[in-house]
Design a protein around this motif. Structure first.
Motif, short mmCIF file in Angstrom:
data_model
loop_
_atom_site.label_atom_id
_atom_site.label_comp_id
_atom_site.label_asym_id
_atom_site.label_seq_id
_atom_site.Cartn_x
_atom_site.Cartn_y
_atom_site.Cartn_z
N MET A 1 -8.11 1.38 13.16
CA MET A 1 -8.22 1.33 11.65
C MET A 1 -6.52 0.92 12.02
SD MET A 1 -8.37 3.68 8.59
CE MET A 1 -10.97 2.93 8.93
N LYS A 2 -6.06 -0.10 11.07
CA LYS A 2 -4.67 -0.30 10.82
C LYS A 2 -4.32 0.13 9.42
CE LYS A 2 -2.59 -5.00 10.33
NZ LYS A 2 -2.34 -6.13 9.68
N PHE A 3 -3.74 0.69 8.94
CA PHE A 3 -3.05 1.44 7.80
C PHE A 3 -1.63 -0.22 7.69
CE2 PHE A 3 -4.99 4.41 9.91
CZ PHE A 3 -5.61 5.52 8.66
N THR A 4 -1.87 -0.02 5.93
CA THR A 4 -0.55 -0.77 6.00
C THR A 4 -0.48 -0.31 4.93
OG1 THR A 4 -2.04 -3.03 6.78
CG2 THR A 4 0.10 -3.44 4.40
N GLY A 5 1.61 -0.15 4.60
CA GLY A 5 2.16 0.50 3.33
C GLY A 5 2.34 -0.51 2.18
N PRO A 6 3.17 0.04 1.79
CA PRO A 6 3.22 -0.79 0.17
C PRO A 6 4.32 -1.92 0.80
CG PRO A 6 4.13 1.62 -0.32
CD PRO A 6 2.73 1.23 1.00
N ASN A 7 4.67 -1.33 1.58
CA ASN A 7 5.87 -2.63 1.97
C ASN A 7 5.68 -3.68 3.21
OD1 ASN A 7 5.93 -1.46 4.28
ND2 ASN A 7 8.28 -1.35 4.23
N GLY A 8 4.66 -3.50 3.05
CA GLY A 8 3.74 -4.32 3.93
C GLY A 8 4.18 -4.08 5.85
N GLY A 9 4.22 -3.08 5.96
CA GLY A 9 5.10 -2.56 7.33
C GLY A 9 3.15 -1.79 7.46
#
Length: 73
Positions: A1-9
């Motif tokens: 699963m890919k998790f993306t943070g609010p900063n786009g990382g």
């Protein structure tokens, strides 16, 4: 699963379930965090997800279970 943070990382976490459920390998992901569980310091906080996209970050797991660790800087 890919998790993306609010900063786009983002970070990809393979579906690596802990050793008590080997039949679910590839379908479930269980990871430890570095945060100990306040109520039971022999447990650590964890992150779990399933193949349907369900995610839980509020679980605690005994440190003897053998959950996966994904070191990041």
């Amino acid at each position: 699963m890919k998790f993306t943070g609010p900063n786009g990382g983002s970070i990809f976490l393979p579906a690596a379930c802990f050793s008590w459920y080997p039949d679910y390998a590839g379908s479930l992901g269980d990871y430890w965090s570095s945060t100990l569980y306040e109520r039971y310091p022999h447990d650590a906080r964890g992150l779990s997800f399933d193949y349907k996209g369900g995610v839980s970050a509020d679980g605690s797991y005994g440190r003897h279970y053998g959950l996966t660790v994904r070191p990041v800087r």
